[in-house]
Write an enzyme that holds these catalytic residues in place. Structure first.
Site, PDB file in Angstrom:
ATOM      1  N   THR A 194      23.819  41.000  40.016  1.00  0.00           N
ATOM      2  CA  THR A 194      25.254  40.868  40.226  1.00  0.00           C
ATOM      3  C   THR A 194      25.818  39.963  39.141  1.00  0.00           C
ATOM      4  O   THR A 194      25.081  39.195  38.527  1.00  0.00           O
ATOM      5  CB  THR A 194      25.553  40.193  41.573  1.00  0.00           C
ATOM      6  OG1 THR A 194      24.933  38.901  41.559  1.00  0.00           O
ATOM      7  CG2 THR A 194      25.017  40.995  42.729  1.00  0.00           C
ATOM      8  N   GLU A 339      25.900  45.830  44.821  1.00  0.00           N
ATOM      9  CA  GLU A 339      25.052  45.902  46.017  1.00  0.00           C
ATOM     10  C   GLU A 339      25.140  47.267  46.706  1.00  0.00           C
ATOM     11  O   GLU A 339      24.407  47.543  47.648  1.00  0.00           O
ATOM     12  CB  GLU A 339      25.483  44.819  47.017  1.00  0.00           C
ATOM     13  CG  GLU A 339      25.153  43.391  46.580  1.00  0.00           C
ATOM     14  CD  GLU A 339      26.251  42.749  45.732  1.00  0.00           C
ATOM     15  OE1 GLU A 339      27.038  43.494  45.106  1.00  0.00           O
ATOM     16  OE2 GLU A 339      26.304  41.504  45.674  1.00  0.00           O
ATOM     17  N   LYS A 447      45.799  30.985  50.798  1.00  0.00           N
ATOM     18  CA  LYS A 447      46.201  30.624  52.163  1.00  0.00           C
ATOM     19  C   LYS A 447      47.384  29.670  52.069  1.00  0.00           C
ATOM     20  O   LYS A 447      47.250  28.527  51.680  1.00  0.00           O
ATOM     21  CB  LYS A 447      45.032  29.987  52.905  1.00  0.00           C
ATOM     22  CG  LYS A 447      43.917  30.984  53.123  1.00  0.00           C
ATOM     23  CD  LYS A 447      43.093  30.697  54.366  1.00  0.00           C
ATOM     24  CE  LYS A 447      42.028  31.761  54.536  1.00  0.00           C
ATOM     25  NZ  LYS A 447      40.752  31.405  53.937  1.00  0.00           N
ATOM     26  N   TRP A 452      47.735  34.469  54.983  1.00  0.00           N
ATOM     27  CA  TRP A 452      47.067  34.999  53.791  1.00  0.00           C
ATOM     28  C   TRP A 452      48.079  35.665  52.877  1.00  0.00           C
ATOM     29  O   TRP A 452      48.928  36.443  53.331  1.00  0.00           O
ATOM     30  CB  TRP A 452      46.033  36.058  54.189  1.00  0.00           C
ATOM     31  CG  TRP A 452      44.784  35.496  54.766  1.00  0.00           C
ATOM     32  CD1 TRP A 452      44.549  34.203  55.113  1.00  0.00           C
ATOM     33  CD2 TRP A 452      43.594  36.223  55.071  1.00  0.00           C
ATOM     34  NE1 TRP A 452      43.284  34.073  55.632  1.00  0.00           N
ATOM     35  CE2 TRP A 452      42.674  35.299  55.607  1.00  0.00           C
ATOM     36  CE3 TRP A 452      43.200  37.558  54.939  1.00  0.00           C
ATOM     37  CZ2 TRP A 452      41.393  35.668  56.014  1.00  0.00           C
ATOM     38  CZ3 TRP A 452      41.942  37.930  55.340  1.00  0.00           C
ATOM     39  CH2 TRP A 452      41.036  36.991  55.874  1.00  0.00           C
TER      40      TRP A 452
HETATM   41  P1  AMP Z   1      30.461  44.347  40.799  1.00  0.00           P
HETATM   42  O1  AMP Z   1      29.393  44.109  41.760  1.00  0.00           O
HETATM   43  O2  AMP Z   1      30.373  43.502  39.568  1.00  0.00           O
HETATM   44  O3  AMP Z   1      30.564  45.786  40.453  1.00  0.00           O
HETATM   45  O4  AMP Z   1      31.828  43.902  41.492  1.00  0.00           O
HETATM   46  C1  AMP Z   1      32.192  44.402  42.740  1.00  0.00           C
HETATM   47  C2  AMP Z   1      33.544  43.875  43.136  1.00  0.00           C
HETATM   48  O5  AMP Z   1      34.552  44.337  42.230  1.00  0.00           O
HETATM   49  C3  AMP Z   1      34.008  44.358  44.474  1.00  0.00           C
HETATM   50  O6  AMP Z   1      33.438  43.629  45.537  1.00  0.00           O
HETATM   51  C4  AMP Z   1      35.512  44.157  44.361  1.00  0.00           C
HETATM   52  O7  AMP Z   1      35.889  42.817  44.568  1.00  0.00           O
HETATM   53  C5  AMP Z   1      35.776  44.500  42.917  1.00  0.00           C
HETATM   54  N1  AMP Z   1      36.210  45.902  42.820  1.00  0.00           N
HETATM   55  C6  AMP Z   1      35.500  46.983  42.467  1.00  0.00           C
HETATM   56  N2  AMP Z   1      36.270  48.088  42.464  1.00  0.00           N
HETATM   57  C7  AMP Z   1      37.511  47.698  42.853  1.00  0.00           C
HETATM   58  C8  AMP Z   1      38.752  48.358  43.063  1.00  0.00           C
HETATM   59  N3  AMP Z   1      38.904  49.659  42.851  1.00  0.00           N
HETATM   60  N4  AMP Z   1      39.795  47.613  43.493  1.00  0.00           N
HETATM   61  C9  AMP Z   1      39.678  46.290  43.707  1.00  0.00           C
HETATM   62  N5  AMP Z   1      38.543  45.610  43.514  1.00  0.00           N
HETATM   63  C10 AMP Z   1      37.471  46.293  43.082  1.00  0.00           C
END
Ligand code: AMP
Length: 554
Positions: A194, A339, A447, A452
């Site tokens: 990650t 994940e 917040k 929120w």
């Molecule tokens: P990663 O594991 O680096 O691919 O990041 C995942 C995170 O990216 C998710 O938990 C979201 O917070 C954000 N994310 C991915 N796709 C979107 C989307 N279409 N809109 C908003 N947030 C997104």
């Protein structure tokens, strides 16, 4: 792992484990002549076919066996999107070893950390990353050799600080008669860390079964909708979450594949899209911003490019509108995470939506979308109670399914599931038709006076202003309301807008107490290794910014 009781009457179908090697075998046998075109780091365009790719992936697997790489052992890559990386996708996982894709945009210390954590045995890297390899190699004792993904002519003179092997030499020594081993479909296939903004990155360890199931789901029409009639150019990097599964889905669909290599600027992408007849692509919003700006500034249209999936971060409605209305490219919003292999939801319309006026349809398409079969989701409040699917209630998004992790690699971070559900860390609403909309990351949500405020909405509104190129909203401490939103803005080149005009632009679009207290103009927003805006950095940067003017009344 959970085990299930056997049934007194079991089905009588053949038991074929779902293995990644079967995808390349299928592609080579049924679409053997389909082309794979790659812009190489060397600068030129390389072309060959699925059949060539399968032959070379098998030779690579044979070569790995020759190097003593066993089942389950990790082999790392530090590479752009290209045909050799694809051979590693199939050669490494197909041999039973584990492909560990490393993000070259990470800080060298983080690269060394994850290579050590994964105990990588070999590390394959693209030409251009040699200085990075020389910097991290002394800190990576588990790596027996570093393999330069190029021909002999590109090998540096012997005697450098690291043990180097040549990729093409390895393949020459490989074996054309190599046959893929058959093993348990739950065996580990690939590993991706990650991009963790706090603490060390953690590994998501995908299995063959999870990867094949995800590839099927991704190819379906309500997913990424990949077919043999497409020419697909994944801009999403193969070094992060398996390029959203496209290197698997595209091959099982038999589509032509085009790799952009390291050239990801608007001009290079546009030229490759046109030259190779690309119909479908996928990438994060910032990539499309670059391409869209290039096309609009130069008065260009696409001749074949018709659909793109936008995800990895929220796709601003203004960007989606430009793609659809001005460039005739259908923008498909998708959400997922490392994940989750990564696909969770994709925004596509249902039959009943086709009767809606275009503006109403667009509101649905702006959302992050509908869960794919294979992903279950729910939203819960702070106490874990499930919230209704009414498009209003906003809660922590939880997911489960066969391509979602149950633990991090080496059980880092301990138990991650809550009653069998994986907490995504995202905050979302789900409407009555099952369309999910992310309002924030839980650590970015503001917040204010106990309520929120979702930052994504505020950013989308800001980015709809013609003078705004990029916007990020952060919460800063406030003496009365605990936190108040502050907008950080990058303006378009040559454009100007005042703080007051931008704040006035929010009037009537959100509740009064959501309107940011201030606007700060910057030259660029800090982005991390996967192109996401680093709000923790922004909060640090603006930590001295005082908000004591009277806040918008609540
Ligand atoms: P990663 O594991 O680096 O691919 O990041 C995942 C995170 O990216 C998710 O938990 C979201 O917070 C954000 N994310 C991915 N796709 C979107 C989307 N279409 N809109 C908003 N947030 C997104």
């Amino acid at each position: 792992m959970t085990s299930f009781p056997p049934s007194p009457l079991m089905g009588q179908m053949q038991h074929q484990p779902l293995l990644i090697s079967s995808i390349i075998d299928y592609a080579a046998r049924h679409y053997g002549a389909t082309e794979i075109v790659s812009r190489r780091v060397e600068g030129d365009l390389h072309r060959y076919t699925y059949a060539d790719c399968q032959r070379r992936a098998r030779r690579l697997a044979g070569a790995l066996a020759g190097l003593g790489v066993g089942m389950g052992e990790r082999v790392a890559t530090l590479a752009w999107n290209g045909y050799r990386h694809l051979e590693l996708y199939y050669g490494v996982s197909g041999s039973g070893a584990v492909l560990h894709t490393v993000n070259p945009r990470l800080h060298p210390e983080q690269i060394a950390y994850i290579v050590n954590h994964a105990e990588d045995q070999y590390l394959f890297f693209d030409l251009g990353f040699l200085p990075l390899i020389e910097a991290v190699a002394p800190h990576c004792p588990t790596v027996k050799a570093f393999v330069l993904m190029a021909g002999r002519g590109h090998m540096p003179a012997a005697g450098g600080p690291v043990r180097l092997l040549c990729y093409e030499d390895l393949l020459d020594a490989g074996d054309d008669d190599y046959t893929w081993p058959v093993f348990d479909e739950n065996a580990a296939a690939s590993l991706c860390y990650t991009s963790g903004t706090t603490g060390n990155p953690k590994g998501a360890l995908y299995s063959h079964r999870s990867t094949v199931l995800h590839a099927y789901a991704a190819a379906t029409p309500n997913g990424l909708n990949v077919s043999g009639a497409d020419t697909v150019l994944p801009v999403v990097p193969m070094f992060h979450v398996n390029a959203w599964g496209l290197p698997y889905s595209v091959l099982l669909a038999g589509a032509k594949l085009v790799f952009p290599g390291p050239a990801l600027d608007g001009k290079s992408l546009y030229e490759l899209f046109e030259a190779e007849g690309v119909t479908f692509s996928a990438g994060v919003p910032t990539v499309w911003l670059g391409l869209v700006n290039y096309a609009l500034q130069n008065g260009l249209k696409f001749s074949t490019f018709r659909r793109t999936v936008v995800g990895g971060a929220a796709c601003p409605p203004a960007l989606m509108d430009t793609l659809i209305d001005q460039l005739d490219v259908q923008a498909i919003h998708a959400w997922g995470m490392t994940e989750m292999s990564p696909l969770g939801t994709v925004s596509t319309l249902q039959a009943k939506h086709l009767r809606l006026p275009p503006g109403e349809q667009r509101k649905i398409l702006y959302k992050q979308g509908h869960a794919l079969f294979g992903v279950d989701m729910k939203i819960v409040d702070d106490d874990g109670r499930e919230l209704p699917w009414d498009g209003i209630a906003c809660g922590h998004l939880m997911v489960k399914g066969p391509w979602i992790i149950r633990a991090y690699f080496r059980d880092e971070g301990g138990e991650v599931l809550r009653d069998g559900w994986f907490p995504t860390g995202d905050v979302a609403t789900i409407d009555a038709d099952g369309y999910m909309q992310i309002t924030d990351r839980s650590k970015d949500v503001i917040k204010s006076g106990g309520e929120w405020i979702g930052t994504i909405d505020l950013e989308n509104i800001a980015m709809a202003h013609p003078a705004v190129l990029q916007a990020a909203c952060i919460g800063l401490p406030h003496p009365k309301w605990d936190e108040r939103p502050v907008l950080v803005v990058v303006t378009r080149p040559g454009a100007q807008v005042s703080r007051e005009a931008l704040l006035a632009h929010f009037q009537g679009k959100v509740a009064k107490f959501w309107i940011p207290d201030d606007v700060c103009f910057v030259d660029a927003l800090p982005t991390g290794a996967t192109g996401k805006v680093q709000k923790n950095k922004l909060r640090e940067q603006f930590s001295g910014h005082r908000l004591d003017a009277p806040a918008k009344g609540k």
